[in-house]
Write a protein that holds these residues in place. Structure first.
Motif, PDB file in Angstrom:
ATOM      1  N   LEU A 109       0.725  -1.290   0.384  1.00 51.12           N
ATOM      2  CA  LEU A 109      -0.064  -0.101  -0.087  1.00 51.12           C
ATOM      3  C   LEU A 109       0.592   0.898   0.181  1.00 51.12           C
ATOM      4  CD1 LEU A 109      -3.034  -0.706   2.822  1.00 51.12           C
ATOM      5  CD2 LEU A 109      -3.223  -0.102   0.135  1.00 51.12           C
ATOM      6  N   PHE A 110       0.844   2.251  -0.889  1.00 47.81           N
ATOM      7  CA  PHE A 110       1.397   3.158  -1.110  1.00 47.81           C
ATOM      8  C   PHE A 110       1.653   4.191  -0.130  1.00 47.81           C
ATOM      9  CE2 PHE A 110       2.499   7.869  -3.458  1.00 47.81           C
ATOM     10  CZ  PHE A 110       3.403   7.217  -3.640  1.00 47.81           C
ATOM     11  N   ILE A 111      -0.187   4.293   1.271  1.00 48.44           N
ATOM     12  CA  ILE A 111       0.531   4.809   2.472  1.00 48.44           C
ATOM     13  C   ILE A 111       1.813   4.492   3.353  1.00 48.44           C
ATOM     14  CG2 ILE A 111      -1.910   4.018   3.530  1.00 48.44           C
ATOM     15  CD1 ILE A 111      -1.076   7.921   3.036  1.00 48.44           C
ATOM     16  N   ASP A 112       1.350   3.364   2.966  1.00 52.52           N
ATOM     17  CA  ASP A 112       2.737   2.671   4.456  1.00 52.52           C
ATOM     18  C   ASP A 112       3.770   3.242   4.279  1.00 52.52           C
ATOM     19  OD1 ASP A 112       0.882   0.645   4.906  1.00 52.52           O
ATOM     20  OD2 ASP A 112       1.760  -1.060   3.486  1.00 52.52           O
ATOM     21  N   PHE A 113       4.153   3.367   3.291  1.00 53.62           N
ATOM     22  CA  PHE A 113       5.309   4.700   2.931  1.00 53.62           C
ATOM     23  C   PHE A 113       5.321   6.229   3.753  1.00 53.62           C
ATOM     24  CE2 PHE A 113       5.561   1.185  -0.529  1.00 53.62           C
ATOM     25  CZ  PHE A 113       6.721   0.812   0.122  1.00 53.62           C
ATOM     26  N   ALA A 114       4.036   6.746   4.067  1.00 51.86           N
ATOM     27  CA  ALA A 114       3.510   7.826   4.482  1.00 51.86           C
ATOM     28  C   ALA A 114       3.688   7.496   5.595  1.00 51.86           C
ATOM     29  CB  ALA A 114       2.865   8.682   4.063  1.00 51.86           C
ATOM     30  N   PRO A 115       3.881   6.484   7.158  1.00 50.06           N
ATOM     31  CA  PRO A 115       3.290   6.086   8.486  1.00 50.06           C
ATOM     32  C   PRO A 115       2.688   7.585   9.253  1.00 50.06           C
ATOM     33  CG  PRO A 115       5.872   6.149   8.500  1.00 50.06           C
ATOM     34  CD  PRO A 115       5.277   6.452   7.143  1.00 50.06           C
ATOM     35  N   HIS A 116       3.102   8.674   8.797  1.00 52.38           N
ATOM     36  CA  HIS A 116       3.156   9.704   9.652  1.00 52.38           C
ATOM     37  C   HIS A 116       1.886  11.113   9.631  1.00 52.38           C
ATOM     38  CE1 HIS A 116       6.365   8.336  11.845  1.00 52.38           C
ATOM     39  NE2 HIS A 116       7.431   8.718  11.153  1.00 52.38           N
ATOM     40  N   SER A 117       1.587  10.461   7.936  1.00 49.38           N
ATOM     41  CA  SER A 117       1.166  11.331   7.599  1.00 49.38           C
ATOM     42  C   SER A 117      -1.135  10.807   8.018  1.00 49.38           C
ATOM     43  CB  SER A 117       0.260  10.222   6.150  1.00 49.38           C
ATOM     44  OG  SER A 117      -0.571   8.834   6.077  1.00 49.38           O
ATOM     45  N   GLY A 118      -1.589   9.686   9.252  1.00 51.88           N
ATOM     46  CA  GLY A 118      -2.264   9.256   9.934  1.00 51.88           C
ATOM     47  C   GLY A 118      -2.926   9.301   8.889  1.00 51.88           C
ATOM     48  N   GLN A 119      -3.590   9.469   7.806  1.00 52.83           N
ATOM     49  CA  GLN A 119      -4.665   8.061   6.717  1.00 52.83           C
ATOM     50  C   GLN A 119      -4.099   6.721   6.729  1.00 52.83           C
ATOM     51  OE1 GLN A 119      -6.432   9.851   4.857  1.00 52.83           O
ATOM     52  NE2 GLN A 119      -6.522  11.654   6.560  1.00 52.83           N
ATOM     53  N   SER A 120      -5.270   6.195   6.351  1.00 58.11           N
ATOM     54  CA  SER A 120      -4.862   4.471   5.898  1.00 58.11           C
ATOM     55  C   SER A 120      -4.960   4.235   4.481  1.00 58.11           C
ATOM     56  CB  SER A 120      -6.445   4.270   6.790  1.00 58.11           C
ATOM     57  OG  SER A 120      -7.146   4.131   5.872  1.00 58.11           O
ATOM     58  N   GLU A 121      -5.408   4.860   4.270  1.00 54.21           N
ATOM     59  CA  GLU A 121      -5.188   4.876   2.176  1.00 54.21           C
ATOM     60  C   GLU A 121      -4.680   6.383   1.730  1.00 54.21           C
ATOM     61  OE1 GLU A 121     -10.126   5.050   0.858  1.00 54.21           O
ATOM     62  OE2 GLU A 121      -8.478   3.161   1.336  1.00 54.21           O
ATOM     63  N   VAL A 122      -4.744   6.346   0.275  1.00 52.80           N
ATOM     64  CA  VAL A 122      -4.714   7.876  -0.011  1.00 52.80           C
ATOM     65  C   VAL A 122      -5.937   8.143  -0.931  1.00 52.80           C
ATOM     66  CG1 VAL A 122      -3.886   9.389  -1.922  1.00 52.80           C
ATOM     67  CG2 VAL A 122      -2.086   7.907  -1.235  1.00 52.80           C
TER      68      VAL A 122
END
Length: 150
Positions: A109-122
């Motif tokens: 999942l792309f969002i796994d590379f943005a762990p501090h985003s607070g999101q579960s997906e784009v």
């Protein structure tokens, strides 16, 4: 290090072409030679350019999506790419369903590379209409992906 990356969203007209363009831009700036492409799990937009408002939002940040054209994921993609990266859980589920046995691609999942985003997906800006928020997440995840690749 992964040398080839395929980004996948639903129609390949917003999120995945943006991720393709952003990662290509960032990789070139770092002198990395990566094969980067994008595709959709659906076939509704095959051959079409990215969605106009997505192109405009990306262009405002210096990313050119105009030469990209939508295509659908194929079974061969799972053999051709090191990483196949989904924009959300629904597309990840579709990818797992169509991935051939013995394929070499690693699914993430792309969002796994943005762990501090607070999101579960784009989130899909085609539906949310928030193209800038989608680009914010794409840029953050692309930076995280490059950090892991290096």
């Amino acid at each position: 290090m992964a040398q080839s990356i395929l980004f996948v969203c639903l129609g390949n007209i917003c999120r995945s072409p943006s991720a393709e363009a952003v990662l290509r831009h960032l990789a070139q700036a770092r002198g990395l030679d990566l094969t980067i492409d994008s595709a959709g799990t659906g076939d509704w937009h095959v051959g079409e350019p990215p969605y106009g408002p997505m192109q405009a939002a990306a262009a405002a940040r210096g990313y050119d999506l105009s030469g990209l054209r939508a295509r659908q994921v194929s079974p061969q993609d799972f053999h051709s790419f090191d990483l196949v990266i989904a924009m959300d859980a629904s597309n990840m589920s579709n990818l797992r369903r169509i991935q051939p046995q013995g394929a070499r691609a690693i699914l993430r999942l792309f969002i796994d590379f943005a762990p501090h985003s607070g999101q579960s997906e784009v989130p899909d800006p085609y539906f949310t209409r928030d193209f800038d928020a989608a680009l914010d997440l794409v840029e953050e995840a692309a930076q995280g992906l490059l950090a892991q690749l290096q």
